[in-house]
Write a protein that holds these residues in place. Sequence first.
Motif, PDB file in Angstrom:
ATOM      1  N   ILE A 417       3.590  -3.710  -9.133  1.00  0.00           N
ATOM      2  CA  ILE A 417       2.433  -3.310  -9.939  1.00  0.00           C
ATOM      3  C   ILE A 417       1.242  -4.253  -9.705  1.00  0.00           C
ATOM      4  O   ILE A 417       0.091  -3.875  -9.920  1.00  0.00           O
ATOM      5  CB  ILE A 417       2.832  -3.237 -11.448  1.00  0.00           C
ATOM      6  CG1 ILE A 417       1.928  -2.242 -12.165  1.00  0.00           C
ATOM      7  CG2 ILE A 417       2.878  -4.574 -12.122  1.00  0.00           C
ATOM      8  CD1 ILE A 417       2.065  -0.810 -11.754  1.00  0.00           C
ATOM      9  N   VAL A 418       1.532  -5.453  -9.213  1.00  0.00           N
ATOM     10  CA  VAL A 418       0.453  -6.419  -8.952  1.00  0.00           C
ATOM     11  C   VAL A 418      -0.499  -5.873  -7.886  1.00  0.00           C
ATOM     12  O   VAL A 418      -1.723  -6.050  -7.970  1.00  0.00           O
ATOM     13  CB  VAL A 418       1.043  -7.769  -8.471  1.00  0.00           C
ATOM     14  CG1 VAL A 418      -0.029  -8.816  -8.323  1.00  0.00           C
ATOM     15  CG2 VAL A 418       2.125  -8.242  -9.413  1.00  0.00           C
ATOM     16  N   ILE A 419       0.068  -5.187  -6.887  1.00  0.00           N
ATOM     17  CA  ILE A 419      -0.760  -4.628  -5.799  1.00  0.00           C
ATOM     18  C   ILE A 419      -1.793  -3.687  -6.417  1.00  0.00           C
ATOM     19  O   ILE A 419      -2.994  -3.756  -6.130  1.00  0.00           O
ATOM     20  CB  ILE A 419       0.130  -3.819  -4.812  1.00  0.00           C
ATOM     21  CG1 ILE A 419       1.217  -4.709  -4.221  1.00  0.00           C
ATOM     22  CG2 ILE A 419      -0.718  -3.139  -3.739  1.00  0.00           C
ATOM     23  CD1 ILE A 419       2.305  -3.937  -3.473  1.00  0.00           C
ATOM     24  N   ALA A 420      -1.305  -2.810  -7.304  1.00  0.00           N
ATOM     25  CA  ALA A 420      -2.189  -1.830  -7.928  1.00  0.00           C
ATOM     26  C   ALA A 420      -3.211  -2.524  -8.834  1.00  0.00           C
ATOM     27  O   ALA A 420      -4.392  -2.167  -8.840  1.00  0.00           O
ATOM     28  CB  ALA A 420      -1.356  -0.838  -8.726  1.00  0.00           C
ATOM     29  N   LEU A 433      -7.387   1.414  -0.478  1.00  0.00           N
ATOM     30  CA  LEU A 433      -6.064   0.805  -0.636  1.00  0.00           C
ATOM     31  C   LEU A 433      -5.102   1.373   0.406  1.00  0.00           C
ATOM     32  O   LEU A 433      -4.250   0.663   0.950  1.00  0.00           O
ATOM     33  CB  LEU A 433      -5.545   1.036  -2.073  1.00  0.00           C
ATOM     34  CG  LEU A 433      -4.191   0.433  -2.421  1.00  0.00           C
ATOM     35  CD1 LEU A 433      -4.148  -1.078  -2.160  1.00  0.00           C
ATOM     36  CD2 LEU A 433      -3.816   0.688  -3.881  1.00  0.00           C
ATOM     37  N   LYS A 434      -5.301   2.637   0.710  1.00  0.00           N
ATOM     38  CA  LYS A 434      -4.407   3.297   1.675  1.00  0.00           C
ATOM     39  C   LYS A 434      -4.566   2.715   3.084  1.00  0.00           C
ATOM     40  O   LYS A 434      -3.652   2.785   3.905  1.00  0.00           O
ATOM     41  CB  LYS A 434      -4.702   4.807   1.683  1.00  0.00           C
ATOM     42  CG  LYS A 434      -3.535   5.644   2.157  1.00  0.00           C
ATOM     43  CD  LYS A 434      -3.815   7.124   1.994  1.00  0.00           C
ATOM     44  CE  LYS A 434      -2.808   7.993   2.692  1.00  0.00           C
ATOM     45  NZ  LYS A 434      -1.416   7.735   2.342  1.00  0.00           N
ATOM     46  N   THR A 435      -5.732   2.136   3.365  1.00  0.00           N
ATOM     47  CA  THR A 435      -5.929   1.569   4.712  1.00  0.00           C
ATOM     48  C   THR A 435      -5.295   0.174   4.857  1.00  0.00           C
ATOM     49  O   THR A 435      -5.252  -0.387   5.941  1.00  0.00           O
ATOM     50  CB  THR A 435      -7.435   1.432   5.056  1.00  0.00           C
ATOM     51  OG1 THR A 435      -8.000   0.528   4.120  1.00  0.00           O
ATOM     52  CG2 THR A 435      -8.161   2.765   5.036  1.00  0.00           C
ATOM     53  N   MET A 436      -4.822  -0.401   3.758  1.00  0.00           N
ATOM     54  CA  MET A 436      -4.195  -1.735   3.826  1.00  0.00           C
ATOM     55  C   MET A 436      -2.849  -1.639   4.535  1.00  0.00           C
ATOM     56  O   MET A 436      -2.173  -0.611   4.453  1.00  0.00           O
ATOM     57  CB  MET A 436      -3.968  -2.302   2.417  1.00  0.00           C
ATOM     58  CG  MET A 436      -5.224  -2.565   1.649  1.00  0.00           C
ATOM     59  SD  MET A 436      -6.175  -3.876   2.425  1.00  0.00           S
ATOM     60  CE  MET A 436      -7.817  -3.218   2.312  1.00  0.00           C
ATOM     61  N   ILE A 437      -2.484  -2.729   5.202  1.00  0.00           N
ATOM     62  CA  ILE A 437      -1.197  -2.719   5.905  1.00  0.00           C
ATOM     63  C   ILE A 437      -0.120  -3.313   4.999  1.00  0.00           C
ATOM     64  O   ILE A 437      -0.204  -4.480   4.602  1.00  0.00           O
ATOM     65  CB  ILE A 437      -1.298  -3.495   7.230  1.00  0.00           C
ATOM     66  CG1 ILE A 437      -2.347  -2.818   8.124  1.00  0.00           C
ATOM     67  CG2 ILE A 437       0.057  -3.581   7.923  1.00  0.00           C
ATOM     68  CD1 ILE A 437      -2.692  -3.581   9.383  1.00  0.00           C
ATOM     69  N   PHE A 438       0.832  -2.504   4.666  1.00  0.00           N
ATOM     70  CA  PHE A 438       1.962  -2.948   3.845  1.00  0.00           C
ATOM     71  C   PHE A 438       3.105  -3.291   4.784  1.00  0.00           C
ATOM     72  O   PHE A 438       3.383  -2.535   5.713  1.00  0.00           O
ATOM     73  CB  PHE A 438       2.415  -1.815   2.912  1.00  0.00           C
ATOM     74  CG  PHE A 438       1.502  -1.543   1.750  1.00  0.00           C
ATOM     75  CD1 PHE A 438       0.209  -1.073   1.956  1.00  0.00           C
ATOM     76  CD2 PHE A 438       1.930  -1.736   0.453  1.00  0.00           C
ATOM     77  CE1 PHE A 438      -0.637  -0.807   0.883  1.00  0.00           C
ATOM     78  CE2 PHE A 438       1.096  -1.478  -0.632  1.00  0.00           C
ATOM     79  CZ  PHE A 438      -0.193  -1.019  -0.413  1.00  0.00           C
ATOM     80  N   PRO A 439       3.777  -4.405   4.572  1.00  0.00           N
ATOM     81  CA  PRO A 439       4.898  -4.725   5.465  1.00  0.00           C
ATOM     82  C   PRO A 439       5.987  -3.652   5.378  1.00  0.00           C
ATOM     83  O   PRO A 439       6.200  -3.073   4.309  1.00  0.00           O
ATOM     84  CB  PRO A 439       5.414  -6.068   4.946  1.00  0.00           C
ATOM     85  CG  PRO A 439       4.826  -6.235   3.591  1.00  0.00           C
ATOM     86  CD  PRO A 439       3.599  -5.406   3.517  1.00  0.00           C
ATOM     87  N   HIS A 440       6.617  -3.436   6.523  1.00  0.00           N
ATOM     88  CA  HIS A 440       7.671  -2.418   6.566  1.00  0.00           C
ATOM     89  C   HIS A 440       8.989  -3.065   6.965  1.00  0.00           C
ATOM     90  O   HIS A 440       9.008  -3.857   7.911  1.00  0.00           O
ATOM     91  CB  HIS A 440       7.303  -1.343   7.592  1.00  0.00           C
ATOM     92  CG  HIS A 440       8.382  -0.301   7.733  1.00  0.00           C
ATOM     93  ND1 HIS A 440       8.572   0.691   6.801  1.00  0.00           N
ATOM     94  CD2 HIS A 440       9.341  -0.141   8.680  1.00  0.00           C
ATOM     95  CE1 HIS A 440       9.597   1.435   7.181  1.00  0.00           C
ATOM     96  NE2 HIS A 440      10.086   0.956   8.315  1.00  0.00           N
TER      97      HIS A 440
END
Length: 451
Positions: A417-420, A433-440
């Motif tokens: 929830i911190v990300i949001a 936010l959608k363009t951010m790279i989230f680790p996979h």
Amino acid sequence: MTYDLAIIGGGPAGYTAAESAGKNGIRTILFEKNNLGGVCLNEGCIPTKTLLYSAKVYHSAKESVKYGISCENITYDLSKIIARKNKVVRKLVAGIRAKMAEAGVEVVTGTAIIQAQGEAEKAKGEFSIECNGQIYAARKLVLCTGSETIIPPIPGLKETDFWTSREALDSKEIPESLLIIGGGVIGIEFASFFNTLGSKVIVVEMLNEILPGMDQSLSGFLRNELSKKGIEFHTGAKVVSVNNRQVEIEKNGEIQRIEASKILLSVGRKPVLSGFGLENLALETRKTGLKVNEYMQTSQPNAYACGDITGFSLLAHTAVREAEVAVAHLSGKNEKMSYKAIPGVVYTNPEIAGVGQTEETLQAENIPYIVKQLPMAYSGRFVAENEQGNGICKILEGTDGSILGVHILGNPASELIVIAGIAMERGMKAEELKTMIFPHPTVGEIIKETL
Ligand code: NAI
């Protein structure tokens, strides 16, 4: 000697204000009548999370076969669970004490009482505080006395040996059955704990859904998950009387009697506004607590108030930020308190967390929105780590693409929830936010997927 700053109450608001002031060279004195750390550290957030973690480990061991591991004779020892909780609390309280010393804060253990301001103090612009028979003077004041459990006037309750969260944290045994009055945050976290350790848990909630304040569709989803684990819910039902082990509840005008070996009361908390001479300051109040402005100043500009005493948010993380804002302001910096993105988390298993608006608040304010939601199973990592686990990620988007609210049910919602929250506080649009790279692979990718 006159201190620059006196702080009353050593919980998250008080110790944060003290540390930050001390580090900035402000001569600070902190009064605390119990242990440093306040309710959060001694009988709230930290002890409950420690107990809940023990329950989670026990549950995981019992479920281990789902992951190809066999564990036999899985048991628990409540006294060891409680002892570990006490050890964790002691360690963290010692840590706060060390931080105070490092920041050069003088800590006084005792009940501080603000004295009536005489003409001399008024002329000097000083507050006078008595503690343990000694008088201390300070130019500025931060009030952080926190909150206490509400004991409602339910007939028969006073004569009954019931638990509040304080007693529940130190239980000597797991009750055969536990009736919880109030399906709010405290009630549901304890329901999760005692259910996991084997109690028959019954929750009675006055409103039509548990966890008011959270997005109600997720609250309902969590209620279903907890029902599957054996917790019995009575929503839209009010406890009208208590007779020792028997509780009378009223639902749709009908009375029902429920027996339970123990009763836990969790119908809310209220700010502590007495017992420390507050009346001598004649400060303005509002319906729920002390009135403050965006810099956390009360109606007396040199007296600030932070944390539960304002009755606004009753969350440790809000209190911490409020304390930072107050100290920044009294040090001459004009940071303002923002309540735009305060995450709320309930540490059940699975966890539920939310930030920003809910569907209910948006509808109440007539704000148009669209709902984007996905099952947590869209995250590979979630599937890998939650065999047969359910959950949901729900994003409420404004018609201009703004992120109005994010709600997550599923572990580790408290971390995700911190990300949001950061995105919302910084005014990021959903597209950004959608363009951010989230680790996979991470469970957090569910946010990117849902957007
Ligand atoms: P709460 O305000 O969250 O919930 C109290 C519930 O009791 C409400 O749902 C209310 O409708 C219900 N209720 C009131 N009277 C009733 C009656 N006679 N019969 C049945 N239901 C009744 O209060 P709670 O759970 O006591 O928590 C207090 C505060 O502590 C909260 O403000 C919360 O923010 C904070 N807290 C936060 C935690 C977290 O962030 N994880 C954990 C624990 C507490």
